[in-house]
Design a protein around this motif. Structure first.
Motif, PDB file in Angstrom:
ATOM      1  N   SER A   1       0.442  -0.821   0.099  1.00 48.72           N
ATOM      2  CA  SER A   1       0.064   0.228   0.338  1.00 48.72           C
ATOM      3  C   SER A   1       1.040   0.656   0.197  1.00 48.72           C
ATOM      4  N   SER A   2       1.367   1.396   0.933  1.00 43.30           N
ATOM      5  CA  SER A   2       2.879   2.172   1.050  1.00 43.30           C
ATOM      6  C   SER A   2       3.712   2.484  -0.740  1.00 43.30           C
ATOM      7  N   LEU A   3       3.968   1.731  -0.913  1.00 48.25           N
ATOM      8  CA  LEU A   3       4.687   1.255  -2.059  1.00 48.25           C
ATOM      9  C   LEU A   3       4.177   1.906  -3.133  1.00 48.25           C
TER      10      LEU A   3
ATOM     11  N   PHE B   1       4.473   5.526  -5.671  1.00 48.05           N
ATOM     12  CA  PHE B   1       4.915   5.376  -6.704  1.00 48.05           C
ATOM     13  C   PHE B   1       3.856   6.066  -7.117  1.00 48.05           C
ATOM     14  N   ALA B   2       2.272   6.288  -6.814  1.00 47.86           N
ATOM     15  CA  ALA B   2       1.057   7.424  -7.522  1.00 47.86           C
ATOM     16  C   ALA B   2       1.555   8.268  -7.865  1.00 47.86           C
ATOM     17  N   ASP B   3       2.564   8.955  -5.959  1.00 50.13           N
ATOM     18  CA  ASP B   3       2.813  10.384  -5.844  1.00 50.13           C
ATOM     19  C   ASP B   3       4.193  10.713  -6.652  1.00 50.13           C
TER      20      ASP B   3
END
Length: 271
Positions: A255-257, A261-263
């Protein structure tokens, strides 16, 4: 040989014992192997005999040869010469060839595996100078042999004094390279013992075997299949790293990865 606490000296001793065993087994092992096989054959209700050869194969002799090799008529002797001795000779030559470089490493690095039992200063200085020559590339070396000798003697007494004055400190049976390296890092002594810090890091990254590299090539066969034959090098390296370090990858928080990546890939449009 792939244990974390394994060192090169122990590996060299294990290999010497293995080579000695194979050499002795080549000389005297066939008779004992024959006895064991015959007992096993009797337990399985099989006739413990060597079947005679139906046809003796002869090698064609050239005109300039003086005499032809006499073929072996005894099937038991033929098995010993053509199979048993040949197999052990191949094993011995492969071990000696594969671990030849390991023996060279032992001759250079062996004095660092137990810093609690260092040689006398003159001998230690000679070994440190030899190590400096081996780590020299284009007249430049990462370490200074004379300073390394003084640092090893100093760090030996410093660790003993530190462990003797601090309560609840874990005292090892031997001052292994890993223990000394962690001790230097824990007490922030990298600048004080800079040569020792560099040498021990190099020592602990020397692979004892090539099994890890072989596993990498095995993973490569599983990843680079016929359907993935056109992938680029960066993607291949990433997939190989994920496959090799599978234990670490399974514990990652996806989830954090995905959020990171989306940011990074988000395209903000200003109206």
């Amino acid at each position: 040989m792939q244990a974390k606490d394994m060192d090169l000296v122990q590996c060299a001793e294990m290999l010497k014992k293995c080579i000695t065993f194979l050499e002795n087994y080549r000389m005297f092992g066939f008779k004992q192997a024959t006895v064991d096989v015959k007992e096993l054959a009797e337990d399985l209700n099989i006739d413990p005999i060597f079947k005679p050869l139906k046809r003796v194969r002869r090698v064609k002799r050239h005109y300039d040869e003086n005499a032809a090799d006499e073929p072996i008529q005894n099937p038991e002797k033929k098995l010993e010469v053509t199979f048993f001795n040949s197999l052990l000779d191949t094993c011995l030559s492969s071990i000696n060839e594969r671990f030849e470089q390991l023996n060279e490493y032992v001759n250079i690095w062996s004095f660092l595996f137990n810093l609690d039992n260092l040689p006398i200063k003159n001998e230690l200085l000679k070994l440190c100078k030899q190590l400096q020559e081996k780590l020299t590339v284009n007249t430049k070396s990462e370490i200074d042999g004379a300073l390394l000798c003084d640092e090893l003697i100093s760090v030996q007494f410093f660790i003993k004094d530190k462990l003797g004055n601090v309560e609840n400190e874990i005292t090892p049976k031997e001052m292994t390279p890993l223990f000394v390296l962690n001790f230097i890092k824990k007490h922030c002594l990298q600048e004080l013992y800079s040569n020792t810090w560099i040498v021990l890091r190099i020592l602990l990254t020397i692979p004892v075997t090539v099994a890890r590299g072989e596993r990498s090539f095995s993973k490569l066969k599983l990843i680079k299949t016929y359907l993935r034959n056109t992938m680029l090098q960066d993607r291949l390296n990433s997939l190989s790293m994920l496959s090799i370090e599978q234990e670490i990858a399974e514990n990652l928080d996806f989830s954090s990865l995905i959020r990171d990546f989306a940011d990074k890939k988000a395209r903000k449009i200003t109206f």
